[in-house]
Scaffold this motif. Structure first.
Motif, PDB file in Angstrom:
ATOM      1  N   LEU A  19       4.901  24.204  -8.478  1.00  0.00           N
ATOM      2  CA  LEU A  19       4.176  25.451  -8.568  1.00  0.00           C
ATOM      3  C   LEU A  19       5.213  26.773  -8.858  1.00  0.00           C
ATOM      4  N   VAL A  20       6.120  26.626  -8.165  1.00  0.00           N
ATOM      5  CA  VAL A  20       7.135  27.700  -8.404  1.00  0.00           C
ATOM      6  C   VAL A  20       7.719  27.781  -9.954  1.00  0.00           C
ATOM      7  N   LEU A  21       7.801  26.623 -10.468  1.00  0.00           N
ATOM      8  CA  LEU A  21       8.426  26.464 -11.661  1.00  0.00           C
ATOM      9  C   LEU A  21       7.324  26.829 -12.783  1.00  0.00           C
ATOM     10  N   LEU A  32       5.748  14.953  -0.609  1.00  0.00           N
ATOM     11  CA  LEU A  32       5.004  15.216  -1.498  1.00  0.00           C
ATOM     12  C   LEU A  32       4.747  16.600  -1.554  1.00  0.00           C
ATOM     13  N   GLY A  33       4.464  17.339  -0.299  1.00  0.00           N
ATOM     14  CA  GLY A  33       4.162  18.804  -0.293  1.00  0.00           C
ATOM     15  C   GLY A  33       5.350  19.578  -1.020  1.00  0.00           C
ATOM     16  N   LEU A  34       6.695  19.376  -0.860  1.00  0.00           N
ATOM     17  CA  LEU A  34       7.726  20.062  -1.245  1.00  0.00           C
ATOM     18  C   LEU A  34       7.871  19.841  -2.863  1.00  0.00           C
ATOM     19  N   GLY A  35       7.426  18.779  -3.272  1.00  0.00           N
ATOM     20  CA  GLY A  35       7.271  18.517  -4.612  1.00  0.00           C
ATOM     21  C   GLY A  35       6.332  19.503  -5.424  1.00  0.00           C
ATOM     22  N   PRO A  77       0.943  -1.234   0.050  1.00  0.00           N
ATOM     23  CA  PRO A  77       0.125  -0.069  -0.113  1.00  0.00           C
ATOM     24  C   PRO A  77       0.801   1.404  -0.073  1.00  0.00           C
ATOM     25  N   LEU A  78       0.122   2.500  -0.260  1.00  0.00           N
ATOM     26  CA  LEU A  78       1.224   3.741  -0.352  1.00  0.00           C
ATOM     27  C   LEU A  78       1.140   4.092   1.190  1.00  0.00           C
ATOM     28  N   ASP A  79       2.495   4.593   1.249  1.00  0.00           N
ATOM     29  CA  ASP A  79       3.065   4.961   2.653  1.00  0.00           C
ATOM     30  C   ASP A  79       2.764   6.289   2.851  1.00  0.00           C
ATOM     31  N   PHE A  80       1.568   6.635   3.730  1.00  0.00           N
ATOM     32  CA  PHE A  80       1.400   8.075   3.825  1.00  0.00           C
ATOM     33  C   PHE A  80       1.978   8.404   5.350  1.00  0.00           C
ATOM     34  N   THR A  81       3.193   8.164   5.586  1.00  0.00           N
ATOM     35  CA  THR A  81       3.921   8.750   6.955  1.00  0.00           C
ATOM     36  C   THR A  81       3.732  10.212   6.669  1.00  0.00           C
ATOM     37  N   ASN A  82       4.444  10.783   7.719  1.00  0.00           N
ATOM     38  CA  ASN A  82       4.432  12.256   7.827  1.00  0.00           C
ATOM     39  C   ASN A  82       5.826  12.845   6.825  1.00  0.00           C
ATOM     40  N   ALA A  83       6.894  11.870   6.859  1.00  0.00           N
ATOM     41  CA  ALA A  83       8.112  12.131   6.204  1.00  0.00           C
ATOM     42  C   ALA A  83       7.536  12.188   4.443  1.00  0.00           C
TER      43      ALA A  83
END
Length: 207
Positions: A189-191, A181-184, A170-176
């Motif tokens: 968005l900036v690009l 994903l948020g940083l990506g 399954p997909l790993d939805f840990t905090n890290a």
């Protein structure tokens, strides 16, 4: 007369009277005569066939362990916490017998796998076979059986099969991972804003 009667009374109490011996001998002789007469009668082939089948069945029962006690009842097998496990997860296969002091065997169906594991349980009736990190090769059908530790020539019947199903991880939805994903998303968005600014800020008519 009194002396003879006294001897008869004070004789061996365990002795069998002559009349009893006579009656027993007569009964045996009568049974023998009846058996001989039956075998000489018109139904002799039928009786001989039935006797042959009976003797053959007794021989099979003795060699198969039905009367000799060579087979124990089949054990119960199950998987916990679930038969469906994710790739890399952990499960435990348990095999429960009926008696103490047994040696349990876990068998996996199919080639290309170490299909036999052994667990000795001297003080219980349940053997545990853990799988710490499940691979795709661990999926499949399992059975188990058991035998006494001290009697290697006696064993149980095989259990009913149980199947382990290995699912996709399954997909790993840990905090890290959420932070990554948020940083990506921010970088994308900036690009996108930079490209939009470059597109709208160039002079009109420029190639």
């Amino acid at each position: 007369m009194g002396k003879k009667r006294a001897e008869r009374i004070t004789g061996d109490p365990g002795a069998v009277p002559h009349s009893a011996h006579t009656r027993a001998s007569g009964s045996v002789e009568l049974s023998t005569r009846m058996l001989v007469a039956a075998l000489r009668g018109p139904h002799c082939p039928i009786m001989a066939s039935a006797l042959t089948v009976l003797l053959h069945g007794c021989w099979l029962a003795g060699h198969s362990g039905v009367w000799g006690g060579r087979e124990f009842p089949k054990p119960t097998i199950w998987v916990s916490p679930s038969r469906v496990v994710a790739l890399g997860g952990s499960v435990t296969i348990r095999c429960e017998g009926w008696y103490l002091g047994m040696e349990f065997f876990l068998r996996k169906a199919g080639p290309g796998h170490p299909n036999l594991q052994v667990q000795t349980v001297p003080d219980g009736t349940v053997a545990e076979f853990p799988i710490a990190s499940v691979s795709r090769e661990d999926g499949g059908s399992y059975t188990c059986d058991y035998r006494p530790i001290t009697e290697q020539n006696r064993s149980s019947q095989l259990s009913d099969p149980v199947e382990i199903i290995v699912a996709a991880a399954p997909l790993d939805f840990t905090n890290a991972n959420i932070a990554r994903l948020g940083l990506g998303a921010v970088v994308l968005l900036v690009l996108g804003l930079i490209l939009a600014e470059a597109f709208y800020s160039r002079p009109r008519g420029a190639p």
